[in-house]
Design a protein around this motif. Structure first.
Motif, short mmCIF file in Angstrom:
data_model
loop_
_atom_site.label_atom_id
_atom_site.label_comp_id
_atom_site.label_asym_id
_atom_site.label_seq_id
_atom_site.Cartn_x
_atom_site.Cartn_y
_atom_site.Cartn_z
N LYS A 1 -31.16 -4.59 -28.72
CA LYS A 1 -31.98 -4.57 -29.95
C LYS A 1 -33.47 -4.61 -29.65
N GLU A 2 -33.87 -3.82 -28.65
CA GLU A 2 -35.29 -3.75 -28.29
C GLU A 2 -36.06 -2.79 -29.20
N PHE A 3 -35.33 -1.86 -29.84
CA PHE A 3 -35.98 -0.94 -30.78
C PHE A 3 -36.07 -1.61 -32.16
N GLU A 4 -37.25 -1.56 -32.75
CA GLU A 4 -37.46 -2.12 -34.09
C GLU A 4 -38.03 -1.05 -35.01
N VAL A 5 -37.66 -1.15 -36.29
CA VAL A 5 -38.18 -0.21 -37.28
C VAL A 5 -39.35 -0.85 -38.01
N TYR A 6 -40.48 -0.16 -38.01
CA TYR A 6 -41.67 -0.56 -38.75
C TYR A 6 -41.87 0.43 -39.90
N TYR A 7 -42.61 -0.01 -40.92
CA TYR A 7 -42.82 0.84 -42.09
C TYR A 7 -44.31 0.95 -42.39
N GLN A 8 -44.79 2.20 -42.52
CA GLN A 8 -46.19 2.41 -42.89
C GLN A 8 -46.27 2.93 -44.31
N PRO A 9 -46.91 2.16 -45.20
CA PRO A 9 -46.98 2.53 -46.62
C PRO A 9 -47.70 3.86 -46.86
N GLN A 10 -47.26 4.56 -47.90
CA GLN A 10 -47.92 5.77 -48.40
C GLN A 10 -48.42 5.47 -49.80
N GLY B 1 -44.22 5.27 -51.34
CA GLY B 1 -43.36 5.68 -50.24
C GLY B 1 -43.77 4.99 -48.96
N ALA B 2 -42.98 5.18 -47.92
CA ALA B 2 -43.32 4.63 -46.60
C ALA B 2 -42.58 5.42 -45.53
N GLU B 3 -43.20 5.50 -44.36
CA GLU B 3 -42.56 6.18 -43.24
C GLU B 3 -41.97 5.17 -42.28
N ALA B 4 -40.71 5.37 -41.89
CA ALA B 4 -40.06 4.52 -40.90
C ALA B 4 -40.49 4.97 -39.51
N VAL C 1 -49.11 14.53 -48.28
CA VAL C 1 -49.48 13.24 -47.69
C VAL C 1 -50.50 13.52 -46.59
N ALA C 2 -51.60 12.78 -46.61
CA ALA C 2 -52.58 12.88 -45.52
C ALA C 2 -52.31 11.74 -44.54
N GLU C 3 -52.12 12.09 -43.26
CA GLU C 3 -51.80 11.07 -42.24
C GLU C 3 -53.05 10.64 -41.48
N GLY C 4 -53.02 9.42 -40.98
CA GLY C 4 -54.08 8.94 -40.10
C GLY C 4 -55.41 8.72 -40.80
N VAL C 5 -55.37 8.33 -42.07
CA VAL C 5 -56.61 8.11 -42.84
C VAL C 5 -57.16 6.73 -42.51
N GLU C 6 -58.43 6.69 -42.08
CA GLU C 6 -59.01 5.43 -41.63
C GLU C 6 -60.34 5.11 -42.29
N LYS C 7 -60.97 6.10 -42.96
CA LYS C 7 -62.33 5.89 -43.49
C LYS C 7 -62.38 6.13 -45.00
N SER C 8 -63.31 5.43 -45.64
CA SER C 8 -63.44 5.55 -47.10
C SER C 8 -63.88 6.95 -47.50
N PHE D 1 -50.79 11.61 -51.66
CA PHE D 1 -50.57 10.31 -51.03
C PHE D 1 -51.40 10.19 -49.75
N ILE D 2 -51.74 8.95 -49.42
CA ILE D 2 -52.52 8.66 -48.22
C ILE D 2 -51.77 7.67 -47.36
N GLN D 3 -51.68 7.98 -46.08
CA GLN D 3 -51.02 7.11 -45.11
C GLN D 3 -51.98 6.87 -43.96
N GLY D 4 -52.24 5.62 -43.64
CA GLY D 4 -53.16 5.36 -42.53
C GLY D 4 -53.69 3.95 -42.56
N TYR D 5 -54.45 3.61 -41.53
CA TYR D 5 -54.94 2.25 -41.36
C TYR D 5 -55.90 1.83 -42.47
N PHE D 6 -56.47 2.78 -43.20
CA PHE D 6 -57.39 2.41 -44.29
C PHE D 6 -56.66 1.50 -45.28
#
Length: 436
Positions: A198-207, A217-220, A394-401, A414-419
């Motif tokens: 069980k070394e693999f874990e699923v994380y979710y990034q919100p959209q 939405g969210a990407e697994a 969906v725009a991926e990797g969005v980090e800036k205003s 939709f926007i997906q990214g660290y912003f």
């Protein structure tokens, strides 16, 4: 009588040697001959270079023109290689359309590979010229190396590294390359136990919706935690795609997502649709869809809760009837997204042909927002076309205003990214749902 008997024995021995060491199609040495002759040449105290060469899409040539024409092609390629190297050098046909070349002494790699390319790119058989493309792997031997199989393997590794890179005619094995191969081997040795442990874990990034500022939405995403360290997906995913372990990993992730959705349904009235990445290797599995439907049923999950995400590169794979595959997936209730859009070689026409619901704009496009260049014009065209076709974006990797402001202006959905949020482990993701 004895003389005649000795003569017959000698002829028989010569025939056996011929069978053992001569390729019957090209008349060149075969793999056994290459090993034997190369072993001798390795004793020479001089620089030595191995080139592994093959003909791209030779199987297709055989299907189209027949095996007899294919054999003629192999013979002509062998002749052209012989004409391109010195008499002291070696060329043998190792297997199928693979040739091994061994060069002794100083060699201009750029010059010899260009010469081979020029000689073989057009081959005349009878009155017809055939256009070919070859791939080459080069390994320059260390003076102390005596293991023939090891140096052949290194040239093959260099060859395999450029497969599919149509603008790169040859690859050269380097020390960095060797370290990479060692690392790949380490990862392959760990991968089976990684699922068991069980070394693999699923994380979710919100959209996040650009209209409501709410998560819809969210990407697994998969994370591999080994002995307290994180192994990057960029490192292990390409290896798993090559050795087909990706099929097992994606099934594991998909089942984990179904399990997590089941838990979320017990806690929340509305849950986001979850995107799951699926590779072409999984799509080509005979019982892929049946297997995934069975897992969904096991957890009481409707396919409507899940979006199947495939890369743009997968949609243009000539070995797949992508339209038929995606139509079957859609009929079961899954929605479909095209990931990494803009990085492949598909035409915008593909958007209309395939039964897709969403496209994900690659981060490489988003990074140029705020700059004055042709990328911005292309982005605006993509958004206009997707609106006409009723496709979500969906725009991926969005980090800036400033990226968020632009994407809202051009009606990205939709926007997906660290912003807004980085990928979250499942417990943190559930807290995010409560708070948003």
């Amino acid at each position: 009588m004895n003389r005649r008997y000795r003569k017959l024995r000698l002829e028989k021995r010569n025939r056996l040697l011929e069978l053992a060491y001569i390729d019957p199609i090209t008349g060149l040495g075969n793999y056994n001959a290459y090993l034997a002759r190369t072993k001798e040449k390795l004793e020479i105290n001089s620089k030595k270079t191995i080139i592994i060469l093959d003909i791209d899409k030779f199987k297709t040539f055989n299907k189209k023109h027949g095996h007899m024409k294919g054999n003629e092609l192999l013979k002509r390629v062998g002749e052209e290689i012989e004409h391109s190297i010195r008499k002291t050098d070696i060329v043998c046909r190792l297997a199928n359309d693979v040739f091994g070349i061994f060069l002794v002494g100083e060699v201009d790699i750029e010059n010899i590979t260009r010469r081979l390319n020029n000689k073989i790119s057009q081959i005349k058989i009878g009155d017809i010229w055939y256009n070919l493309r070859i791939s080459m792997g080069v390994y320059i031997c260390d003076k102390e190396e005596k293991d023939v199989q090891s140096i052949i393997d290194k040239a093959i590794m260099a060859h395999d590294s450029i497969k599919g890179k149509y603008h790169v005619p040859y690859g050269v094995f380097t020390e960095e390359f060797e370290q990479k191969m060692i690392r790949e081997s380490e990862i392959e040795n760990m991968m089976e136990d990684a699922i068991k442990n069980k070394e693999f874990e699923v994380y979710y990034q919100p959209q996040i919706s650009t209209k409501t500022e709410k998560m819809e939405g969210a990407e697994a995403l998969v994370r591999w935690k080994k002995d307290g360290n994180i192994i990057s997906p960029g490192e292990f995913i390409p290896i798993f795609e090559k050795n087909y372990f990706i099929i097992k990993l994606e099934e594991f992730i998909y089942e984990k997502v179904c399990e997590n959705i089941q838990e979320m349904k017990k806690q929340f009235t509305n849950i986001p649709k979850i995107s799951v990445n699926i590779s072409k290797e999984s799509l080509l599995e005979k019982d892929f869809l049946k297997k995934y439907m069975k897992i969904a049923k096991k957890y009481g999950i409707s396919p409507n809760n899940i979006e199947i995400e495939i890369t743009e590169r997968t949609t243009v794979d000539s070995n797949m009837d992508m339209k038929e595959i995606l139509e079957k997936i859609k009929k079961k209730g899954f929605s479909i997204a095209i990931d990494d859009f803009g990085t492949g070689y598909s035409s915008l026409n593909m958007l209309e042909m395939l039964p897709i619901d969403m496209i994900k704009i690659d981060k490489s496009f988003i990074d140029h927002i705020g700059e004055k260049n042709h990328t911005i014009n292309l982005l605006e065209i993509i958004f206009l076309i997707t609106k006409k076709l009723n496709l979500k974006t969906v725009a991926e990797g969005v980090e800036k205003s400033e990226q968020v402001s632009y994407l809202k202006k051009v009606n990205c959905d939709f926007i997906q990214g660290y912003f807004y949020a980085k990928p979250l482990d499942f417990d943190t993701f559930k807290r995010y749902i409560r708070e948003n």
